[in-house]
Motif scaffolding. Structure first.
Motif, PDB file in Angstrom:
ATOM      1  N   GLY A  64      63.780  -4.697   1.825  1.00  0.00           N
ATOM      2  CA  GLY A  64      62.376  -5.064   1.675  1.00  0.00           C
ATOM      3  C   GLY A  64      62.071  -6.509   2.022  1.00  0.00           C
ATOM      4  N   ALA A  65      63.089  -7.317   2.258  1.00  0.00           N
ATOM      5  CA  ALA A  65      62.871  -8.743   2.534  1.00  0.00           C
ATOM      6  C   ALA A  65      62.079  -8.953   3.819  1.00  0.00           C
ATOM      7  N   ASP A  66      62.380  -8.182   4.850  1.00  0.00           N
ATOM      8  CA  ASP A  66      61.662  -8.330   6.117  1.00  0.00           C
ATOM      9  C   ASP A  66      60.186  -7.989   5.953  1.00  0.00           C
ATOM     10  N   ALA A  67      59.907  -6.934   5.220  1.00  0.00           N
ATOM     11  CA  ALA A  67      58.523  -6.528   4.994  1.00  0.00           C
ATOM     12  C   ALA A  67      57.783  -7.575   4.166  1.00  0.00           C
ATOM     13  N   TYR A  68      58.442  -8.137   3.167  1.00  0.00           N
ATOM     14  CA  TYR A  68      57.835  -9.180   2.343  1.00  0.00           C
ATOM     15  C   TYR A  68      57.485 -10.398   3.184  1.00  0.00           C
ATOM     16  N   ARG A  69      58.441 -10.823   4.027  1.00  0.00           N
ATOM     17  CA  ARG A  69      58.200 -12.000   4.874  1.00  0.00           C
ATOM     18  C   ARG A  69      57.077 -11.739   5.871  1.00  0.00           C
ATOM     19  N   ALA A  70      57.006 -10.529   6.405  1.00  0.00           N
ATOM     20  CA  ALA A  70      55.935 -10.181   7.338  1.00  0.00           C
ATOM     21  C   ALA A  70      54.575 -10.199   6.637  1.00  0.00           C
ATOM     22  N   LYS A  71      54.533  -9.677   5.421  1.00  0.00           N
ATOM     23  CA  LYS A  71      53.289  -9.667   4.649  1.00  0.00           C
ATOM     24  C   LYS A  71      52.863 -11.092   4.303  1.00  0.00           C
ATOM     25  N   PHE A  72      53.813 -11.927   3.940  1.00  0.00           N
ATOM     26  CA  PHE A  72      53.530 -13.323   3.623  1.00  0.00           C
ATOM     27  C   PHE A  72      53.020 -14.054   4.870  1.00  0.00           C
ATOM     28  N   ALA A  73      53.659 -13.824   6.019  1.00  0.00           N
ATOM     29  CA  ALA A  73      53.233 -14.454   7.272  1.00  0.00           C
ATOM     30  C   ALA A  73      51.808 -14.039   7.628  1.00  0.00           C
ATOM     31  N   GLN A  74      51.490 -12.769   7.427  1.00  0.00           N
ATOM     32  CA  GLN A  74      50.136 -12.301   7.717  1.00  0.00           C
ATOM     33  C   GLN A  74      49.129 -12.947   6.776  1.00  0.00           C
ATOM     34  N   TRP A  75      49.481 -13.079   5.516  1.00  0.00           N
ATOM     35  CA  TRP A  75      48.594 -13.723   4.547  1.00  0.00           C
ATOM     36  C   TRP A  75      48.348 -15.170   4.945  1.00  0.00           C
ATOM     37  N   LEU A  76      49.399 -15.885   5.354  1.00  0.00           N
ATOM     38  CA  LEU A  76      49.229 -17.267   5.801  1.00  0.00           C
ATOM     39  C   LEU A  76      48.271 -17.339   6.987  1.00  0.00           C
ATOM     40  N   ALA A  77      48.446 -16.451   7.954  1.00  0.00           N
ATOM     41  CA  ALA A  77      47.578 -16.434   9.132  1.00  0.00           C
ATOM     42  C   ALA A  77      46.135 -16.106   8.746  1.00  0.00           C
ATOM     43  N   ASP A  78      45.959 -15.123   7.873  1.00  0.00           N
ATOM     44  CA  ASP A  78      44.616 -14.726   7.445  1.00  0.00           C
ATOM     45  C   ASP A  78      43.890 -15.854   6.723  1.00  0.00           C
ATOM     46  N   CYS A  79      44.655 -16.689   6.030  1.00  0.00           N
ATOM     47  CA  CYS A  79      44.064 -17.787   5.271  1.00  0.00           C
ATOM     48  C   CYS A  79      43.879 -19.047   6.117  1.00  0.00           C
ATOM     49  N   GLY A  80      44.352 -19.006   7.349  1.00  0.00           N
ATOM     50  CA  GLY A  80      44.220 -20.169   8.216  1.00  0.00           C
ATOM     51  C   GLY A  80      45.201 -21.272   7.892  1.00  0.00           C
ATOM     52  N   ALA A  81      46.312 -20.918   7.295  1.00  0.00           N
ATOM     53  CA  ALA A  81      47.319 -21.917   6.922  1.00  0.00           C
ATOM     54  C   ALA A  81      47.949 -22.526   8.170  1.00  0.00           C
ATOM     55  N   ALA A  82      48.340 -23.762   8.030  1.00  0.00           N
ATOM     56  CA  ALA A  82      49.061 -24.433   9.122  1.00  0.00           C
ATOM     57  C   ALA A  82      50.204 -25.208   8.495  1.00  0.00           C
ATOM     58  N   PRO A  83      51.398 -24.947   8.818  1.00  0.00           N
ATOM     59  CA  PRO A  83      51.868 -23.957   9.780  1.00  0.00           C
ATOM     60  C   PRO A  83      51.866 -22.560   9.163  1.00  0.00           C
TER      61      PRO A  83
END
Length: 54
Positions: free
Chosen positions: A10-29
């Motif tokens: 599940g680690a890959d799925a968690y990291r992918a979900k976290f990356a998407q959340w960062l992108a959706d929130c406009g986080a940089a990086p």
């Protein structure tokens, strides 16, 4: 230790979900690794205390 955690089921799925959340929130990086590490001057993870949502 981080390498061991990345190998858990599940680690890959968690990291992918976290990356998407960062992108959706406009986080940089948007790098999960950047947000999951400790800052050089602090013993506290950079995300500590962060609330839910953006």
């Amino acid at each position: 230790m981080a390498a061991q955690l990345r190998q858990l089921p599940g680690a890959d799925a968690y990291r992918a979900k976290f990356a998407q959340w960062l992108a959706d929130c406009g986080a940089a990086p948007t790098s999960v690794r950047s947000w999951s590490r400790r800052t050089p001057s602090s013993p506290t993870p950079v995300w500590a205390g962060a609330g839910k949502g953006c």
